[in-house]
Design a protein around this motif. Structure first.
Motif, short mmCIF file in Angstrom:
data_model
loop_
_atom_site.label_atom_id
_atom_site.label_comp_id
_atom_site.label_asym_id
_atom_site.label_seq_id
_atom_site.Cartn_x
_atom_site.Cartn_y
_atom_site.Cartn_z
N GLY A 42 0.28 -1.58 0.23
CA GLY A 42 0.09 0.08 -0.36
C GLY A 42 0.67 1.45 0.12
N ARG A 43 2.06 1.01 0.70
CA ARG A 43 2.47 2.60 0.82
C ARG A 43 3.28 2.82 -0.86
NH1 ARG A 43 4.90 -1.21 4.26
NH2 ARG A 43 4.30 -0.14 6.75
N GLU A 44 3.74 1.97 -1.75
CA GLU A 44 4.51 2.01 -3.05
C GLU A 44 2.87 2.32 -3.38
OE1 GLU A 44 7.59 0.26 -6.18
OE2 GLU A 44 6.31 -0.92 -4.55
N ALA A 45 1.66 1.49 -3.11
CA ALA A 45 0.64 2.23 -4.02
C ALA A 45 0.45 3.83 -4.22
CB ALA A 45 -0.81 0.98 -3.80
N ALA A 46 0.21 3.98 -2.81
CA ALA A 46 -0.03 5.20 -2.68
C ALA A 46 1.18 6.77 -3.38
CB ALA A 46 0.24 5.43 -1.40
N GLU A 47 2.30 5.53 -2.92
CA GLU A 47 3.82 6.64 -4.03
C GLU A 47 4.02 6.93 -5.47
OE1 GLU A 47 7.25 5.24 -2.96
OE2 GLU A 47 6.87 5.55 -0.20
N LEU A 48 3.01 6.21 -5.54
CA LEU A 48 2.90 5.53 -7.40
C LEU A 48 1.41 6.22 -7.92
CD1 LEU A 48 3.42 2.49 -8.00
CD2 LEU A 48 4.75 4.07 -9.32
N GLY A 49 0.50 7.04 -6.93
CA GLY A 49 -0.60 7.85 -6.91
C GLY A 49 -1.69 6.60 -7.24
N LEU A 50 -1.77 5.21 -7.49
CA LEU A 50 -2.40 4.39 -7.60
C LEU A 50 -3.40 4.21 -6.31
CD1 LEU A 50 -3.18 1.49 -9.44
CD2 LEU A 50 -1.86 0.77 -7.58
N ALA A 51 -2.94 4.34 -5.39
CA ALA A 51 -3.55 4.23 -4.22
C ALA A 51 -3.67 6.06 -4.32
CB ALA A 51 -3.27 3.68 -2.70
N LEU A 52 -4.68 6.33 -3.05
CA LEU A 52 -5.41 7.74 -2.63
C LEU A 52 -4.27 8.36 -1.21
CD1 LEU A 52 -6.22 10.55 -3.03
CD2 LEU A 52 -7.90 10.09 -2.25
N GLU A 53 -4.68 6.58 -0.80
CA GLU A 53 -3.74 6.98 0.37
C GLU A 53 -3.34 5.50 0.71
OE1 GLU A 53 -5.43 9.16 3.84
OE2 GLU A 53 -6.04 10.51 2.00
N ALA A 54 -2.57 5.08 1.79
CA ALA A 54 -1.90 3.47 2.32
C ALA A 54 -1.72 4.35 4.24
CB ALA A 54 -0.59 3.34 2.14
N VAL A 55 -2.25 4.24 4.84
CA VAL A 55 -2.05 3.81 6.38
C VAL A 55 -2.41 2.39 7.02
CG1 VAL A 55 -3.71 6.04 6.29
CG2 VAL A 55 -5.32 4.20 7.14
N PRO A 56 -1.67 2.39 7.84
CA PRO A 56 -1.44 1.22 9.08
C PRO A 56 -3.37 0.62 9.11
CG PRO A 56 -0.65 3.00 10.10
CD PRO A 56 -1.44 3.42 8.94
N GLU A 57 -3.48 -0.31 8.86
CA GLU A 57 -4.54 -1.36 9.08
C GLU A 57 -5.83 -1.52 9.91
OE1 GLU A 57 -6.29 -6.27 8.53
OE2 GLU A 57 -4.36 -5.36 7.79
N ASP A 58 -5.37 -0.59 10.85
CA ASP A 58 -6.13 -0.80 12.28
C ASP A 58 -6.79 0.52 12.36
OD1 ASP A 58 -3.81 0.50 12.60
OD2 ASP A 58 -3.89 -0.53 15.02
N ALA A 59 -6.46 1.88 11.31
CA ALA A 59 -6.79 3.25 11.27
C ALA A 59 -7.32 3.36 9.78
CB ALA A 59 -5.46 3.77 11.38
N LEU A 60 -7.39 1.84 9.43
CA LEU A 60 -7.87 2.36 7.64
C LEU A 60 -9.15 2.34 7.83
CD1 LEU A 60 -7.73 1.53 4.42
CD2 LEU A 60 -7.63 -0.76 4.60
N ALA A 61 -10.71 1.88 8.12
CA ALA A 61 -11.44 1.60 8.26
C ALA A 61 -12.16 3.55 8.96
CB ALA A 61 -12.35 0.79 9.30
N ASP A 62 -11.67 3.67 9.48
CA ASP A 62 -12.11 4.85 10.11
C ASP A 62 -11.57 6.26 9.43
OD1 ASP A 62 -12.98 4.19 12.45
OD2 ASP A 62 -10.93 3.90 13.80
N ARG A 63 -10.72 6.45 8.72
CA ARG A 63 -9.93 7.11 7.94
C ARG A 63 -10.90 6.98 6.36
NH1 ARG A 63 -9.23 10.52 5.75
NH2 ARG A 63 -8.48 11.60 4.41
#
Length: 287
Positions: free
Chosen positions: A178-199
């Protein structure tokens, strides 16, 4: 509607579609593509819904097509025809699945994918058909069948990250986190899994406050740019190529190898980085 491979609920202007085959890591069965389309249509028909969330139950978003049976079963089946094969039979099946996934892209209401665990192979087709991706930092996304036995029918890689990165992904079949996907613009954001649902929920609540007609106009305008770039033609070619990959000499080698050693071992060998036998060499080796 009644669904067997997913669940559907509406929560405060958000339609939540949850892929629900957790015992198979939400692998795609024969019913899931059409049920995704029907769920998207249900959300579009519901005046209380402003945005759509797509996520997976259990340990993963989606592990791709449930191919174990098709790969390991001896002889032809729905995924591999006897030779000579009819490309149009394969195209009709796979184009139907492509159109089902693209209902997320064509939806009048914005679609957001919440990716944890894995979104691989056909699972990446589903995720990339959504307007926006959020990923867990340690989630993995990619299209390993690009090495042999597959071509991403939605062709969304090039439209999401451009030609060079799309080539990097599909020339190797590598997975990225997810970190690289966000850096490439594939994902809008990458966050720790335990924070994903809230974000994701905070983002959905922000977007859900916008009138439906405003959201629809912005989405139609942006998507039109992709239509002008020939996305429909690219998907037609990609879907035809997907069928060819399963009926090429290398594709037939992979099928025979899966029959001999099991699908998981054949996938392990495919993804190891060792050279894949070319032409009819692999068929001779299998014998």
């Amino acid at each position: 509607m009644d669904f067997s491979s997913l669940t559907y609920a509406v929560e405060d202007r958000v339609a939540v579609i949850t892929l629900n085959r957790p015992e198979r890591l939400n692998a795609i069965d024969d019913r899931m593509p059409g049920e995704i389309r029907r769920a998207v249509q249900q959300a579009n028909d519901d005046d209380a819904v402003h945005v759509i969330l797509l996520k997976g139950a259990g340990r993963a978003f989606c592990s791709g097509y449930d191919l174990k049976m098709y790969a390991e079963s001896e002889g032809p089946n729905a995924g591999v025809q006897p030779m000579p094969w009819d490309p149009m039979i394969d195209y009709k099946i796979m184009k139907g699945f492509t159109d089902d996934y693209q209902s997320l892209w064509r939806s009048y209401k914005p679609t957001v994918a919440q990716v944890h665990g894995h979104a691989v192979a056909g699972g990446s087709d589903i995720a990339l058909s959504c307007d926006i991706l959020f990923m867990a930092e340690d989630a993995r996304i990619g299209y390993p069948p690009a090495r042999v036995w597959g071509c991403p029918t939605t062709a969304m890689w090039v439209y999401r990250v451009g030609a060079q990165v799309a080539k990097r992904m599909l020339f190797t079949g590598d997975l990225i986190d997810g970190r690289e996907a966000a850096e490439l613009g594939l994902a809008l954001e990458a966050v720790p899994e335990d924070a994903l649902a809230d974000r994701v929920r905070a983002f959905l609540d922000r977007m859900a406050g916008v009138p439906k007609n405003q959201l629809m106009m912005q989405k139609l305008m942006i998507n039109q740019a992709f239509d002008n770039m020939g996305m429909a033609n690219t998907q037609m070619i990609a879907t035809l190529f997907d069928g060819i990959t399963r009926h090429s000499p290398e594709g037939m080698w992979f099928k025979q190898r899966a029959e001999e050693v099991g699908f998981q071992q054949a996938v392990k060998e495919r993804d190891s980085g060792d050279p894949i036998p070319e032409g009819r060499e692999g068929l001779r080796l299998n014998r």
